[in-house]
Design an enzyme around this catalytic site. Structure first.
Site, mmCIF file in Angstrom:
data_model
loop_
_atom_site.group_PDB
_atom_site.id
_atom_site.type_symbol
_atom_site.label_atom_id
_atom_site.label_comp_id
_atom_site.label_asym_id
_atom_site.label_seq_id
_atom_site.Cartn_x
_atom_site.Cartn_y
_atom_site.Cartn_z
ATOM 1 N N ASP A 294 6.892 -4.880 6.175
ATOM 2 C CA ASP A 294 6.950 -3.949 7.359
ATOM 3 C C ASP A 294 8.578 -3.824 7.815
ATOM 4 O O ASP A 294 9.192 -4.405 7.752
ATOM 5 C CB ASP A 294 6.017 -4.725 8.333
ATOM 6 C CG ASP A 294 5.978 -3.953 9.497
ATOM 7 O OD1 ASP A 294 5.149 -2.878 9.578
ATOM 8 O OD2 ASP A 294 6.091 -4.169 10.666
ATOM 9 N N GLU A 341 7.716 -0.429 3.684
ATOM 10 C CA GLU A 341 7.424 0.466 4.676
ATOM 11 C C GLU A 341 8.548 1.346 5.250
ATOM 12 O O GLU A 341 9.573 0.881 5.806
ATOM 13 C CB GLU A 341 6.910 -0.195 6.050
ATOM 14 C CG GLU A 341 6.135 0.995 6.973
ATOM 15 C CD GLU A 341 6.458 0.325 8.505
ATOM 16 O OE1 GLU A 341 5.474 0.489 9.210
ATOM 17 O OE2 GLU A 341 7.422 -0.164 8.825
ATOM 18 N N ASP A 395 -1.700 1.876 12.336
ATOM 19 C CA ASP A 395 -1.101 2.256 13.665
ATOM 20 C C ASP A 395 -1.665 3.682 14.172
ATOM 21 O O ASP A 395 -1.072 4.120 14.898
ATOM 22 C CB ASP A 395 0.475 2.101 13.683
ATOM 23 C CG ASP A 395 0.749 0.779 13.825
ATOM 24 O OD1 ASP A 395 0.065 -0.172 14.513
ATOM 25 O OD2 ASP A 395 1.775 0.486 13.401
#
Length: 495
Positions: A294, A341, A395
């Site tokens: 992430d 990511e 998200d």
């Protein structure tokens, strides 16, 4: 591990169907793996499995980078072992099946895990001692941290008495003895989590399903990790953060973000040879086949905001020794099972870093249509073969909700790409088709986009605190969506 052409589904473990208020590692997880196989899928993206902090419940702001979430433990498997009675699970207290009601689930599961611990403690097997010894480097401190959290009724360790806050050895030993029952109970819970997950992962491997889990770049200030080794973060003499992580304003009207996460003191990590990071990677490797990294751009530079600054725009980028860290991970594992990511403020230097380490690029289709579609990195015609492509992520709104709220430009770009005007009832299939038929090595579709759910099935809305990390599927997809996904997967050469 080879990333040969494959596809899968994004579904957090807590979102699985089941009757005990939250998805877990029990029969529902095994049934989902079987469903993935029937649907021709070979990847399951789970999000983090870390223990959440109360009130936020975000697995990206967890109590520990090493431990597992107790709520994900299967009570049914504990019953099958004789550690719980059938009557314990016969009448769960009105727990929701479509939302995780943490206020109800936490006390319900805590009570039953405590009962299981009482039975287990009467005659613990040798394997328990072996587990505690092998994982003692993080487990002993986490068990004490968790016991102190419950004793002081807060995970904010900065509010604890000075002696335990500053980790005076005699105070820690005294607390360990005074809180021995909760300490040992926590070690048992982590043992059960590890054992149940190990069995589930073995089953996934047997069915040729690979597990993708997330490693958040940052950890919570309230976490056990910061409490036990504060020198690894940029804290002041009072052990409070001097700066916090965030992102700068990225366009007109954007005010940037501040996340409240402490920033690493990378010189301290370098001095210890990235030992904390390598233990963290080792732990993730025990859990997952692929690790989605992430906020990967934070390995190039971190946006640091002084804690007393009025807004995120008053921060600055601080260089990070990311290449040195990745080199240490490569030497440790012999390969890099990382899925970076790369979203947000992505520069050519960030993309060059991904290429330099031969890592897959990450692309999210829903981010392609609002601006200059022809040049967008998220548009399928710009995907490199070495990539993992999502329709959307945790998200974002599911595809149908995204389409309902899309502006005219976004709808026009999507229609021109598809060659027809999309419709609300089928746009999720149109978008899945674009991703699965793309050249990306790996393609991931959230379960909501497999069955065509709308914005009510959103998992997280960044910048908000209400109704996040709660959505649950009430059942696995039926024959229609399953056959459709398998047929499309076979057509795309991913089955």
């Amino acid at each position: 591990m080879s990333a040969r052409r494959s596809s899968g589904v994004l579904l957090p473990l807590f979102s699985l169907p089941g009757g005990h208020g939250i998805g877990d590692m029990g029969p529902g997880a095994y049934a989902f793996i079987d469903w993935l196989v029937r649907a021709g899928q070979r990847l399951w993206h789970l999000l983090p499995l870390a223990p959440v902090l109360l009130r936020s419940y975000s697995p990206y702001s967890a109590a520990s980078a090493m431990a597992g979430e107790p709520l994900l433990i299967s009570l049914e498997l504990l019953r099958d072992e004789g550690l719980l009675d059938r009557s314990d699970l016969a009448h769960p207290p009105g727990l929701s099946r479509d939302r995780v009601a943490y206020g109800q689930v936490v006390p319900f599961k805590h009570q039953l895990l405590t009962k299981a611990w009482r039975r287990f403690a009467a005659s613990p097997p040798p394997e328990f001692g072996t587990f505690c010894e092998e994982h003692g480097e993080w487990l002993d401190d986490f068990a004490l941290y968790w016991a102190l959290c419950r004793h002081h009724k807060t995970s904010q360790w900065i509010e604890w008495p000075s002696a335990v806050r500053t980790r005076k050895p005699e105070a820690l030993e005294r607390a360990r003895e005074e809180l021995r029952d909760e300490y040992e109970r926590t070690r048992f819970v982590q043992y059960v989590f590890y054992r149940q997950w190990k069995a589930l992962r073995a089953y996934a491997r047997k069915r040729n399903v690979h597990l993708i889990g997330d490693i958040p770049l940052f950890v919570s200030y309230a976490s056990c990790d910061v409490w036990r080794k504060p020198a690894l973060w940029k804290l002041g003499p009072d052990l409070r953060p001097r700066v916090e992580a965030g992102v700068p304003p990225l366009g007109k009207g954007d005010r940037g973000q501040r996340w409240g996460m402490p920033v690493y003191d990378w010189s301290a990590h370098q001095a210890e040879g990235f030992a904390w990071w390598l233990r963290r990677i080792d732990r993730c490797s025990e859990l997952y086949d692929w690790i989605r990294f992430d906020h990967f751009r934070g390995l190039l530079a971190t946006w640091e905001v002084p804690v007393d600054a009025p807004s995120p725009r008053h921060g600055h980028y601080e260089d990070v020794p990311g290449d040195e860290l990745l080199g240490a991970i490569l030497r440790r594992l012999g390969h890099l099972p990382l899925l970076p990511e790369v979203l947000g403020d992505i520069t050519p230097a960030v993309l060059a870093m991904v290429d330099r380490w031969d890592l897959p690029h990450m692309r999210v289709l829903l981010g392609a249509f609002g601006g200059d579609y022809a040049q967008s990195l998220d548009a399928p015609h710009n995907y490199p073969a070495r990539s993992i492509a999502f329709t959307g992520n945790h998200d974002m709104e599911p595809a149908r909700g995204w389409f309902r709220h899309a502006d005219d430009r976004t709808r026009q770009n999507l229609a021109r790409t598809l060659g027809h005007a999309p419709k609300d009832g089928s746009v999720h299939r149109d978008l899945a088709r674009l991703v699965l038929l793309s050249v990306a090595e790996m393609a991931i579709v959230p379960l909501q986009d497999v069955v065509g759910l709308d914005e009510s099935a959103r998992i997280n809305t960044p910048g908000t605190r209400q109704r996040n990390w709660q959505w649950r599927a009430t059942a696995l997809p039926g024959a229609g969506p399953t056959d459709w996904l398998r047929g499309l997967t076979e057509l795309a050469g991913r089955a």
